[in-house]
Design a protein around this motif. Structure first.
Motif, short mmCIF file in Angstrom:
data_model
loop_
_atom_site.label_atom_id
_atom_site.label_comp_id
_atom_site.label_asym_id
_atom_site.label_seq_id
_atom_site.Cartn_x
_atom_site.Cartn_y
_atom_site.Cartn_z
N GLU A 173 15.76 -1.40 -33.93
CA GLU A 173 15.19 -1.37 -32.59
C GLU A 173 16.17 -2.00 -31.62
OE1 GLU A 173 11.14 -2.92 -30.21
OE2 GLU A 173 11.46 -3.40 -32.34
N VAL A 174 16.22 -1.46 -30.41
CA VAL A 174 17.02 -2.02 -29.32
C VAL A 174 16.03 -2.53 -28.28
CG1 VAL A 174 18.77 -1.62 -27.57
CG2 VAL A 174 18.91 -0.44 -29.77
N VAL A 175 16.03 -3.84 -28.07
CA VAL A 175 15.11 -4.46 -27.12
C VAL A 175 15.87 -4.78 -25.84
CG1 VAL A 175 13.55 -6.39 -26.70
CG2 VAL A 175 13.73 -5.42 -29.00
N ILE A 176 15.45 -4.19 -24.74
CA ILE A 176 16.07 -4.41 -23.43
C ILE A 176 15.22 -5.40 -22.65
CG2 ILE A 176 16.95 -3.34 -21.34
CD1 ILE A 176 18.34 -2.36 -23.86
N GLN A 177 15.84 -6.44 -22.15
CA GLN A 177 15.13 -7.45 -21.35
C GLN A 177 15.88 -7.66 -20.05
OE1 GLN A 177 15.45 -10.58 -24.34
NE2 GLN A 177 13.26 -10.46 -24.74
N GLY A 178 15.13 -7.94 -19.00
CA GLY A 178 15.74 -8.31 -17.73
C GLY A 178 16.03 -7.13 -16.83
N GLY A 179 16.79 -7.42 -15.77
CA GLY A 179 17.04 -6.41 -14.76
C GLY A 179 15.86 -6.28 -13.82
N ARG A 180 15.81 -5.19 -13.09
CA ARG A 180 14.72 -4.92 -12.16
C ARG A 180 14.23 -3.48 -12.36
NH1 ARG A 180 14.96 -9.60 -11.65
NH2 ARG A 180 15.15 -10.86 -9.75
N ARG A 181 12.95 -3.29 -12.09
CA ARG A 181 12.36 -1.96 -12.09
C ARG A 181 12.01 -1.59 -10.65
NH1 ARG A 181 10.27 -4.49 -16.68
NH2 ARG A 181 10.52 -3.35 -18.64
N LEU A 182 12.25 -0.34 -10.28
CA LEU A 182 11.92 0.13 -8.94
C LEU A 182 10.52 0.74 -8.94
CD1 LEU A 182 15.29 1.80 -7.87
CD2 LEU A 182 14.44 -0.49 -7.30
N GLU A 183 9.85 0.64 -7.80
CA GLU A 183 8.53 1.23 -7.64
C GLU A 183 8.40 1.82 -6.25
OE1 GLU A 183 5.59 -1.81 -8.06
OE2 GLU A 183 5.94 -2.65 -6.06
N ALA A 184 7.53 2.83 -6.15
CA ALA A 184 7.18 3.38 -4.84
C ALA A 184 6.03 2.55 -4.30
CB ALA A 184 6.80 4.85 -4.97
N ARG A 185 6.30 1.76 -3.28
CA ARG A 185 5.30 0.83 -2.76
C ARG A 185 4.69 1.38 -1.47
NH1 ARG A 185 7.30 -5.13 -2.19
NH2 ARG A 185 7.64 -4.68 -4.41
N VAL A 186 3.38 1.42 -1.46
CA VAL A 186 2.65 1.86 -0.27
C VAL A 186 1.98 0.62 0.33
CG1 VAL A 186 0.87 3.38 0.64
CG2 VAL A 186 2.24 4.10 -1.35
N THR A 187 2.52 0.14 1.46
CA THR A 187 1.95 -1.02 2.14
C THR A 187 0.92 -0.51 3.15
OG1 THR A 187 4.06 -2.18 1.89
CG2 THR A 187 2.48 -3.11 3.44
N LEU A 188 -0.33 -0.63 2.79
CA LEU A 188 -1.41 -0.08 3.60
C LEU A 188 -1.61 -0.88 4.89
CD1 LEU A 188 -3.98 0.64 0.75
CD2 LEU A 188 -2.52 2.30 1.93
N ASP A 189 -1.99 -0.17 5.94
CA ASP A 189 -2.28 -0.79 7.25
C ASP A 189 -3.80 -0.96 7.38
OD1 ASP A 189 -2.61 -1.56 9.85
OD2 ASP A 189 -1.45 0.09 10.72
N PRO A 190 -4.31 -2.19 7.38
CA PRO A 190 -5.78 -2.38 7.46
C PRO A 190 -6.41 -1.71 8.66
CG PRO A 190 -4.68 -4.43 6.86
CD PRO A 190 -3.60 -3.46 7.24
N ILE A 191 -5.70 -1.71 9.80
CA ILE A 191 -6.28 -1.10 11.02
C ILE A 191 -6.38 0.41 10.85
CG2 ILE A 191 -5.91 -0.72 13.47
CD1 ILE A 191 -4.59 -3.45 13.62
N ALA A 192 -5.34 1.02 10.24
CA ALA A 192 -5.39 2.48 10.01
C ALA A 192 -6.51 2.82 9.03
CB ALA A 192 -4.05 2.96 9.47
N LEU A 193 -6.72 1.99 8.05
CA LEU A 193 -7.81 2.23 7.11
C LEU A 193 -9.16 2.12 7.82
CD1 LEU A 193 -6.57 0.20 3.98
CD2 LEU A 193 -6.51 2.67 4.29
N GLN A 194 -9.32 1.08 8.65
CA GLN A 194 -10.59 0.86 9.33
C GLN A 194 -10.93 2.01 10.26
OE1 GLN A 194 -10.54 -2.31 12.11
NE2 GLN A 194 -12.76 -2.35 12.43
N SER A 195 -9.92 2.49 10.98
CA SER A 195 -10.18 3.54 11.96
C SER A 195 -10.64 4.84 11.31
CB SER A 195 -8.91 3.80 12.79
OG SER A 195 -7.88 4.29 11.96
N ARG A 196 -10.35 5.02 10.05
CA ARG A 196 -10.74 6.25 9.35
C ARG A 196 -11.84 6.00 8.32
NH1 ARG A 196 -5.54 6.41 10.84
NH2 ARG A 196 -4.68 8.39 11.61
#
Length: 984
Positions: A173-196
C-alpha cells in the motif's frame, strides 16, 4: 565408526559436490529471501477503528462502543477487549491467545460487526485489521517545495506516485499524507436567500437533485443496445454556477445568483511538515513476504531514475527507512564472519603451525552460514534482526567446534603412535556428538515459550540451532577431508608454554577443596550480583531514528499548535545529528485514532560520528521544555514502539486505575501521574486523561419551535455556517472537486461569540443564532478508556537513565503510600513491565527445561551422577560471570540477557563435557584419578583455550550484532570466561 569415516573419505568427491551444490542453493535462496527488521509474526491482536462523524464521547460510548464490545465479545478465542472512545471515533483492540487462527478470528469479528450494524448510527464506518509489523511503513519520503503549490504536489502524489510506487516489488500500500485538496466552494449570501424564500438546506437539496446521474434503462433500436442516462452533473465551475435552483416564491434561480462560487483549498484539521516546510508524505507499506531491502532500493531507484517526471523545484527526501537496520544487521554478520574466520586461521596457525589446518577450521564457518540460510529459507523465515543476530551470535560457537576437531586431528596425527584421520575422527566423534547435543538441547524448550518473547526468540534460537547443527555435520565431514594425513609436524612447539600451567594444575588437583570452595564462592557471589543488577524488558538499542510524540493543551487550534511546533522545529534543526525529519499533526505513524492536538515526529539520525539516540532525546527534551513548556513530549524508538503497539502499550510504565465513576478515576490518574513525576529517572509522564477540547452546544429555544422549524432544520442551517454542507462533486478526469456550501461568519469575533452572531435564514427572515437557540460552552470531554468492559484511566511514563525493575518497585511503593483508592476502585500495573514479568516467568521455565535436558544427556553419556553433577556445578558457577559482565557492561537483565544466560547452560556444559570425556578416556587407559585429571586438562588446554578466544571475540562490544540481542555480549563473554577457569 572408523569405517564410517573411511567411507566419508572414499566418497569425498561426491561429498564435495553435494556441499558445493548446497552452498549454491543457499546463495540462490538468499537472493529471494524477504528481509525486515522483525520476524514475520502476526500478533494475536485485531484492531477495530470506528468512525461515526462527530458524535460526543458519551453518545459514542453508549451507541457504538458498548454495542460493538458486547457483540464482539461472543467471538471464540478473544481474551481481552480494550477500547478508547473519543468524539466521533472509537478504537477497539481485541487480544486472543497465541496460536489462534487470526484470519478466522477477523472473519468472525467482521460477522459480529455486521450483525450489530443495524444498531449503529447511520453513516458509521468500521475498519478491521490484523496487527502485524507490516502495518507500519517500511520507507517514508517527504515531498517539499518553495514554489509548487501543496494542492499540486498532492495531486501529483495521488495520480502519479501512488500508481508508480504501487507497482514496485513488495509494496502492499502507498499511503499519501499531507498537501491540500481543492474544493468548489459556494459562499451563500443570506440576503439573496431571504429574498427568494430559501435557506441553505433547500438550496443543497436543489443542487443534489439538479446534479444527479441516474440510469433510465436500456434502449434497443437500430441493432444497437443503448444505456439511457440522465446526467445533470456540473462539469466545471461555470456549469455549477448555472445550475437552476427552484424557489418557492418565484421562478427558478441560478446558483450563482445566490452566492459566490470559487475554487478554494478545503479546510484541513491535520498538518504534515518535513524539514521546515509543509510537505506531502509518501509512506510505503510492504507485503508480509516482501523484502524491506528490495522495496527500499526499488523506491530510491525509481525516484533517482524519474527525476524529470517530478514537478520542478520539488525536493524528495527520505525521513525513515527500515532497511537501514537490516543493512546494519547484515553488516554485523559479515564482520563476524570475516573476523571469526581470520582469527580461526591465525590461532590455529600460531598454535599448530599449520596453514592447512587453519583453513580447514575456518572453512566450517561460511559453509555453516550457507546451510543455515538454506534452512531458514525452507522454514519460511526472513532475514531480520533476530535471524541475523542468531547467526552472528553462533559464529564463535561454530569456530569453537572446528578448532576442537582440528586440534584433535593434529594431536593424533603426530607423536610416537600417530593414527590416520579416520581413526582420529572415530575417537572424537562420540564426544563431539554428546557435547553438541548439550548445546542444541537448550533450544528445544524455546518451542514452548509463548508471548512476544517466544515469537521473537524462537526465531533466534532456530537460527542458532541451524548453525550449530550445520557445524556438527561439517565438522564430521568437511574437516577430515581438508586436514592433512598422519605423520605431519603440527603443534611441535605446543608444550613450550605449558610448564607454568602444568605446575598450577598439579597444585589445584592436589588440593581439591579449592575447587569446591571456589564454586561455592561463585554461587554465593552470584546472589548479590543479581540482586543489585537492574532489570528491563527490551535491550537498549540505537536504531538510528527517534519517534517524538507530542500533545498540545486540549482545545488548542491547529494554527496555534502549528506555531508551537515550528518553535520545536527550530530546536530540531539546530541538532547536527538529525539529518531529516517529518511531522504529523492530528495523525500518527500507524493505525490509531488521533486528536487534532496530538501527533508525532520521525527524526532520522546521522549514521556515524554522533551521540547515542538516548542522549540526543534527552538533550532535545530539555530544550523543548525550555522553549514550549505547555507541550507534552515523549521519546521512543520505532522497534520498541512497534512491539509495544502490537502487544499492549509502547510505554515501559503503565498504571491502570479501574473505577466506573470516571471523575474519580481521572482524579486518581492525575494523582498517580504526580507520583510518577517525582520518581527519579521517570520521564514523559502522561496522566492518561486525554481531553478532546471544548464543545459548543446549540439548543433550540421555544421561539424556534413556534415557527415550525425542528432541531434538524436548525442543524442543517447552522452546519453551513460552521463546517459547511457537502452537496456533491465536480468530476475532473481521474480526480474530483468536492462541492461545499458555506455561510459567511461574522468578522472580528472569537470563541463562542462567533456562534451567537451567525445570521441564518429562518422562517420568513434572517435571525441571529442566539435569538432562536441557547449557546453554551463546556470545557471539553475526555476520551473514555475501557478494559474488558471496565472503565479505566491509565497514566503512562518512560525511563531515562534508570532500569525498569527498580523504577517500578519505587513506583509501587509510592503509589501505595500516597494514593488512596475508594473501595470500588482497583489498580493494575501494566505496560512493558507486565510483559517483562510474563516473559521472565516463561524464560525461567525454559531455563529449567534446558537444565533438565542437559542433565539427561550427561547421565546418558557418562552414566555417573557425580560427573554429571560436576558439570552442572560448573554451569551454575559460570552464572556469576554472566552477572558480573552485565555489571561491567552497564547492561540490565532483560529478556535478551535472560536468553543469553540460558545459552550459557549449553555453551558451558559443552566445554565441560569435553573435559569429563577426556578424563574418562584417561581412566580407561589405566591412569589414576589425579593423573587422569591432569591429562584431561592438558589435552584440552589448546583446544578449549583457543576455541574460547575465537568464540568470545565476535561477542565483544565492538563486534556485537545490531539486533534485539544487542546487549547479550556480556553473557557470552562473562559466562564462558568463568566456566573456563572452573572447568580446569
Amino acid at each position: 565408526m572408523r569405517g564410517l569415516f573411511e567411507g566419508v573419505h572414499t566418497q569425498r568427491r561426491a561429498l564435495t559436490l553435494l556441499l558445493t551444490g548446497l552452498v549454491v542453493l543457499a546463495a540462490v535462496a538468499l537472493r529471494g529471501m524477504p528481509s525486515s527488521i522483525l520476524p514475520e509474526v502476526t500478533f494475536p491482536r485485531v484492531k477495530v477503528i470506528v468512525n461515526s462523524g462527530e458524535l460526543p464521547s458519551e453518545v459514542m460510548l453508549r451507541d457504538v462502543t458498548r454495542t460493538l464490545e458486547e457483540s464482539i465479545r461472543r467471538v471464540p478465542g478473544v481474551t481481552q477487549i480494550r477500547s478508547t472512545t473519543s468524539r466521533g471515533t472509537a478504537e477497539i483492540n481485541l487480544d486472543s491467545r497465541w496460536g489462534t487462527d487470526l484470519n478466522l478470528t477477523v472473519q468472525r469479528v467482521q460477522a459480529q460487526i455486521e450483525a450489530a450494524r443495524t444498531n449503529l448510527p447511520a453513516g458509521t464506518t468500521v475498519d478491521v485489521r490484523l496487527m502485524n509489523p507490516t502495518l507500519f511503513p517500511v520507507v517514508g519520503f517527504s515531498m517539499t517545495s518553495d514554489h509548487v503549490a501543496l494542492a499540486q504536489m498532492r495531486d501529483f502524489a495521488e495520480l502519479v506516485l501512488r500508481q508508480e510506487l504501487s507497482r514496485l516489488p513488495g509494496v502492499a500500500e502507498v499511503v499519501i499524507q499531507g498537501g491540500r485538496r481543492l474544493e468548489a466552494r459556494v459562499t451563500l449570501d443570506p440576503i439573496a436567500l431571504q429574498s427568494r424564500g430559501l435557506d441553505p438546506a433547500s438550496v443543497a437539496d436543489g443542487v443534489r437533485k439538479a446534479s444527479t446521474l441516474q440510469s433510465v434503462g436500456l434502449l434497443e433500436t437500430n441493432a444497437q443496445l443503448y444505456l439511457g442516462l440522465v446526467d445533470g452533473r456540473p462539469r466545471d465551475l461555470q456549469s455549477l454556477d448555472s445550475l437552476m435552483i427552484p424557489a418557492p416564491s418565484g421562478p427558478p434561480v441560478m446558483l450563482g445568483q445566490l452566492g459566490r462560487i470559487s475554487l478554494e483549498e478545503a479546510p484541513e484539521f491535520q498538518r504534515y511538515r518535513a524539514n521546515g516546510r509543509e510537505a506531502v508524505l509518501i509512506n510505503l507499506l510492504r507485503q508480509p513476504s516482501a523484502s524491506a531491502i528490495t522495496l527500499s532500493d526499488a523506491a530510491h531507484r525509481w525516484f533517482e531514475q524519474n527525476k524529470a517526471r517530478l514537478p520542478k523545484s520539488v525536493t524528495i527526501q527520505t525521513f525513515y527507512d527500515q532497511s537501514d537496520l537490516v543493512h546494519a544487521s547484515v553488516g554485523s554478520v559479515r564482520d563476524s564472519l570475516l573476523v571469526g574466520a581470520i582469527l580461526a586461521v591465525l590461532v590455529i596457525m600460531i598454535v599448530l603451525r599449520s596453514a592447512r589446518l587453519g583453513l580447514a577450521g575456518a572453512a566450517v564457518l561460511p559453509a555453516s552460514i550457507a546451510l543455515t540460510i538454506l534452512g531458514l529459507a525452507m522454514t519460511g523465515q526472513s532475514l531480520n534482526m533476530m535471524t541475523l543476530g542468531g547467526i552472528a551470535a553462533a559464529v564463535g560457537l561454530v569456530l569453537d567446534d572446528g578448532i576442537v576437531v582440528v586440534e584433535h586431528i593434529a594431536a593424533r596425527s603426530t607423536g610416537e603412535h600417530p593414527v590416520g584421520r579416520a581413526q582420529a575422527m572415530a575417537e572424537i566423534a562420540p564426544t563431539l556428538l554428546g557435547s553438541s547435543l548439550c548445546s542444541l538441547a537448550i533450544f528445544l524448550p524455546f518451542v514452548m515459550l509463548g508471548g512476544v518473547t517466544g515469537a521473537f526468540f524462537r526465531v533466534l534460537t532456530l537460527s542458532m540451532a541451524l548453525m550449530l547443527g550445520a557445524s556438527l555435520l561439517l565438522c564430521l565431514t568437511l574437516i577430515p577431508l581438508l586436514s592433512p594425513a598422519a605423520g605431519g609436524s603440527h603443534g611441535q612447539g605446543r608444550a613450550a608454554g605449558q610448564g607454568r600451567f602444568r605446575k598450577a594444575l598439579h597444585r589445584a588437583i592436589e588440593q581439591r577443596w579449592l575447587g569446591v570452595a571456589a564454586s561455592a564462592a561463585c554461587i554465593l557471589l552470584m546472589i548479590p550480583l543479581y540482586l543489585t543488577l537492574g532489570s528491563g524488558f527490551l535491550p537498549e538499542m540505537d536504531e538510528g531514528s527517534l519517534i517524538l510524540d507530542y500533545i498540545t493543551p486540549p482545545g488548542t487550534s491547529l494554527q496555534e499548535t502549528d506555531r508551537m511546533l515550528q518553535e520545536v522545529e527550530k530546536e530540531i534543526g539546530a541538532m547536527p545529528e538529525i539529518v531529516s525529519w517529518s511531522r504529523r499533526t492530528g495523525d500518527q505513524l500507524g493505525f490509531f485514532i488521533t486528536e487534532p492536538n496530538i501527533g508525532d515526529y520521525t527524526l532520522r539520525l546521522r549514521p556515524k560520528h554522533r551521540r547515542g539516540a538516548d542522549a540526543i532525546a534527552e538533550d532535545l527534551r530539555v530544550k523543548i521544555a525550555g522553549s514550549q513548556p505547555a507541550l507534552e513530549v515523549e521519546f521512543g524508538q520505532l522497534v520498541e514502539d512497534v512491539i509495544g503497539d502490537l502487544t499492549t502499550t509502547p510505554q515501559p510504565i503503565e498504571v491502570r486505575i479501574f473505577d466506573e465513576d470516571r471523575t474519580i478515576a481521572e482524579q486518581k490518574g492525575r494523582e498517580v501521574a504526580e507520583v510518577l513525576t517525582n520518581v527519579p529517572g521517570v520521564v514523559d509522564v502522561k496522566t492518561g486523561v486525554v481531553v478532546s477540547g471544548p464543545n459548543v452546544t446549540i439548543s433550540p429555544r421555544p421561539a424556534a419551535a413556534r415557527t415550525g422549524k425542528t432541531a434538524e432544520d436548525l442543524a442543517q442551517n447552522v452546519t453551513a455556517a460552521v463546517g459547511g454542507t457537502d452537496v456533491g462533486s465536480i468530476a475532473r478526469g481521474a480526480r474530483s472537486w468536492p462541492v461545499r456550501f458555506v455561510l459567511p461568519r461574522p468578522a472580528g469575533l472569537s470563541g463562542a461569540e462567533v456562534m451567537r452572531w451567525i445570521t441564518i435564514p429562518f422562517g420568513s427572515g434572517l435571525v441571529r443564532l442566539a435569538d432562536v437557540a441557547s449557546i453554551t460552552t463546556t470545557p471539553g470531554e475526555t476520551e473514555i478508556q475501557r478494559d474488558n468492559l471496565r472503565t479505566m484511566v491509565a497514566p503512562t511514563a518512560r525511563l531515562s537513565g534508570r532500569d525498569l525493575g527498580s523504577a517500578m518497585g519505587e513506583i509501587q511503593r509510592r503509589v501505595r503510600q500516597r494514593v488512596a483508592l475508594p473501595p470500588d476502585a482497583r489498580i493494575q500495573y501494566a505496560g512493558q513491565w507486565a510483559e517483562q514479568q510474563s516473559s521472565f516467568r516463561g524464560l525461567a521455565g525454559v531455563l529449567l527445561g534446558a537444565v533438565a535436558l542437559v542433565s539427561v544427556i550427561l547421565l546418558v553419556s557418562f552414566k555417573s551422577w557425580p560427573q554429571s553433577a560436576a558439570v552442572l556445578l560448573v554451569v551454575a558457577s559460570s552464572l556469576v560471570g554472566v552477572f558480573a559482565a552485565l555489571h561491567l557492561g552497564r547492561a540490565t537483565f532483560n529478556i535478551s540477557s535472560f536468553v543469553g544466560a540460558i545459552m550459557m547452560v549449553g555453551i558451558v556444559s559443552e566445554n565441560a563435557y569435553f573435559l569429563v570425556a577426556a578424563h574418562r578416556q584417561a581412566l580407561e587407559g589405566g591412569l589414576s584419578a589425579a593423573e587422569a585429571a591432569r591429562a584431561a586438562a592438558m589435552a584440552a588446554t589448546v583446544s578449549v583455550a583457543s576455541g574460547r578466544f575465537v568464540r568470545l571475540w565476535p561477542a565483544l562490544p565492538g563486534w556485537r550484532p545490531a539486533d534485539l540481542s544487542d546487549r547479550k555480549w556480556p553473557q557470552l563473554v562473562g559466562g564462558p570466561a568463568i566456566a573456563a577457569v572452573r572447568a580446569w
